[in-house]
Design an enzyme around this catalytic site. Structure first.
Site, PDB file in Angstrom:
ATOM      1  N   LEU A   1      39.029  48.857  18.949  1.00  0.00           N
ATOM      2  CA  LEU A   1      40.023  48.251  18.065  1.00  0.00           C
ATOM      3  C   LEU A   1      40.729  47.137  18.832  1.00  0.00           C
ATOM      4  O   LEU A   1      41.083  47.307  19.996  1.00  0.00           O
ATOM      5  CB  LEU A   1      41.064  49.285  17.629  1.00  0.00           C
ATOM      6  CG  LEU A   1      40.889  49.968  16.275  1.00  0.00           C
ATOM      7  CD1 LEU A   1      42.029  50.950  16.027  1.00  0.00           C
ATOM      8  CD2 LEU A   1      40.795  48.973  15.136  1.00  0.00           C
ATOM      9  N   ASP A   2      40.963  45.996  18.181  1.00  0.00           N
ATOM     10  CA  ASP A   2      41.701  44.911  18.813  1.00  0.00           C
ATOM     11  C   ASP A   2      43.102  45.382  19.193  1.00  0.00           C
ATOM     12  O   ASP A   2      43.673  46.261  18.529  1.00  0.00           O
ATOM     13  CB  ASP A   2      41.801  43.717  17.861  1.00  0.00           C
ATOM     14  CG  ASP A   2      40.457  43.053  17.609  1.00  0.00           C
ATOM     15  OD1 ASP A   2      39.577  43.155  18.489  1.00  0.00           O
ATOM     16  OD2 ASP A   2      40.294  42.437  16.535  1.00  0.00           O
ATOM     17  N   PRO A   3      43.700  44.792  20.231  1.00  0.00           N
ATOM     18  CA  PRO A   3      45.037  45.228  20.654  1.00  0.00           C
ATOM     19  C   PRO A   3      46.082  45.221  19.537  1.00  0.00           C
ATOM     20  O   PRO A   3      46.908  46.136  19.456  1.00  0.00           O
ATOM     21  CB  PRO A   3      45.389  44.213  21.752  1.00  0.00           C
ATOM     22  CG  PRO A   3      44.074  43.818  22.322  1.00  0.00           C
ATOM     23  CD  PRO A   3      43.120  43.795  21.155  1.00  0.00           C
TER      24      PRO A   3
ATOM     25  N   ALA B   1      45.652  45.646  16.381  1.00  0.00           N
ATOM     26  CA  ALA B   1      45.335  46.596  15.311  1.00  0.00           C
ATOM     27  C   ALA B   1      45.843  47.988  15.650  1.00  0.00           C
ATOM     28  O   ALA B   1      46.021  48.339  16.816  1.00  0.00           O
ATOM     29  CB  ALA B   1      43.828  46.627  15.080  1.00  0.00           C
TER      30      ALA B   1
ATOM     31  N   ARG C   1      38.100  40.364  11.078  1.00  0.00           N
ATOM     32  CA  ARG C   1      38.601  39.006  11.316  1.00  0.00           C
ATOM     33  C   ARG C   1      37.654  37.956  10.742  1.00  0.00           C
ATOM     34  O   ARG C   1      38.085  36.921  10.225  1.00  0.00           O
ATOM     35  CB  ARG C   1      38.804  38.778  12.814  1.00  0.00           C
ATOM     36  CG  ARG C   1      40.038  39.453  13.388  1.00  0.00           C
ATOM     37  CD  ARG C   1      40.185  39.167  14.870  1.00  0.00           C
ATOM     38  NE  ARG C   1      39.174  39.861  15.665  1.00  0.00           N
ATOM     39  CZ  ARG C   1      38.655  39.405  16.799  1.00  0.00           C
ATOM     40  NH1 ARG C   1      39.016  38.210  17.248  1.00  0.00           N
ATOM     41  NH2 ARG C   1      37.764  40.113  17.469  1.00  0.00           N
TER      42      ARG C   1
END
Length: 301
Positions: free
Chosen positions: A37-39, A41, A177
């Site tokens: 998971l992106d930071p 998120a 994204r």
């Protein structure tokens, strides 16, 4: 200590940060995560502990997200963490215009990952190339086929930079994204991802997830319980072995069997009491079905 944790990842933490924190809390080195998971998120981040790390690749790949997309802006990272590349008021944009193009994003679709992603190009991660000055325009990013099962409108907030919240169900490898960026391109305003919550991943749900604080508190109280591997892998077909066959299979031996289960696919292997033994695979050898161990989890008894 062997099993899975359904972690509610906080904002601002990388997936690796979460793994490192749980390693310290549990005092165990073998901790891994399923699906980065992106930071920025938040939401479900499956964690495997101990020998369960060897089972991560067998978890189901489907995921679900609640994503808020902001129109009128394009950024270098395709989310609000990056620098703004293009900005123009999109107050005339109507929800009906977006709904007209949404069907193009459902099913098996072609997708270009963001330049800030872990996808490898010529042996290097894209985010490493981006930090060295590469852009989406100067880098040949490979197009990938991903699957989006559903894409449903949750809410619409008009304004100078209107925001659309979607509930998205998709297969592994889908970049939300990229969906935000491409949706903005389709309606002609540009768009970027404003917020992202992963509501489901690999069979784990957000409403059953634990925060890092909850894990720490349950550890202190001595009540933390890991999710058993056999439970986490319930989407796999199961094959039950008799006592002697179970013992031999756990020792790494191949078992000749008779079953209608599919061949060359991972199977959840159980003993006669329902105990999870590991992951096996059936293959046809000289007119016989042979069950081979792929991941032996239990010890022979």
């Amino acid at each position: 200590m062997n099993g899975f944790l359904n972690l509610h990842k906080p904002s601002g933490w990388t997936s690796h940060d979460c793994v490192a924190k749980v390693r310290r809390l549990l005092k165990i080195k073998k901790v891994g995560h399923g699906g980065t998971l992106d930071p920025a998120a938040v939401g479900v981040l499956p964690l495997a502990v101990g020998r369960a790390t060897r089972l991560l690749s067998y978890l189901p790949g489907d995921k679900a997200y609640r994503a808020t997309i902001q129109f009128g802006r394009k950024t270098s990272t395709d989310d609000l963490e990056g620098s703004v590349l293009q900005e123009a008021a999109a107050d005339r944009l109507q929800l009906t215009q977006i709904e007209a193009v949404i069907p193009q994003f459902i099913g098996a679709i072609q997708q270009v990952p963001p330049i800030y992603s872990a996808v490898q190009v010529q042996g290097k991660r894209l985010y490493d190339l981006a930090r060295q000055g590469a852009t989406a325009e100067t880098t040949e990013i490979p197009v990938r086929t991903v699957t989006v099962h559903s894409l449903d409108v949750v809410s619409w907030q008009p304004g100078t930079y209107p925001e659309l919240t979607l509930q998205i169900a998709c297969g592994a490898g889908t970049y939300i994204r990229s969906i935000a960026r491409d949706l903005g391109d389709q309606v002609g305003t540009g768009a970027t991802l404003a917020r992202l919550v992963r509501t489901q991943s690999s069979g784990f749900r957000l409403d059953q997830s634990l925060t890092l604080e909850a894990i720490e508190a349950q550890l202190a109280e001595g009540v933390l319980s890991l999710i058993a591997p056999g439970e986490a892998l319930q989407t796999l077909p199961s094959l039950t072995l008799a006592a002697d066959a179970s013992r031999r299979w756990c020792l790494g031996q191949k078992i000749v069997t008779v079953t209608t289960l599919p061949i060359q696919q991972p199977l959840r292997i159980l003993d006669s009491t329902g105990r999870f033994l590991g992951i096996g695979e059936l293959n046809r050898v000289e007119q016989q079905l042979v069950l081979s161990p792929r991941r032996v989890f239990a010890t022979a008894s």
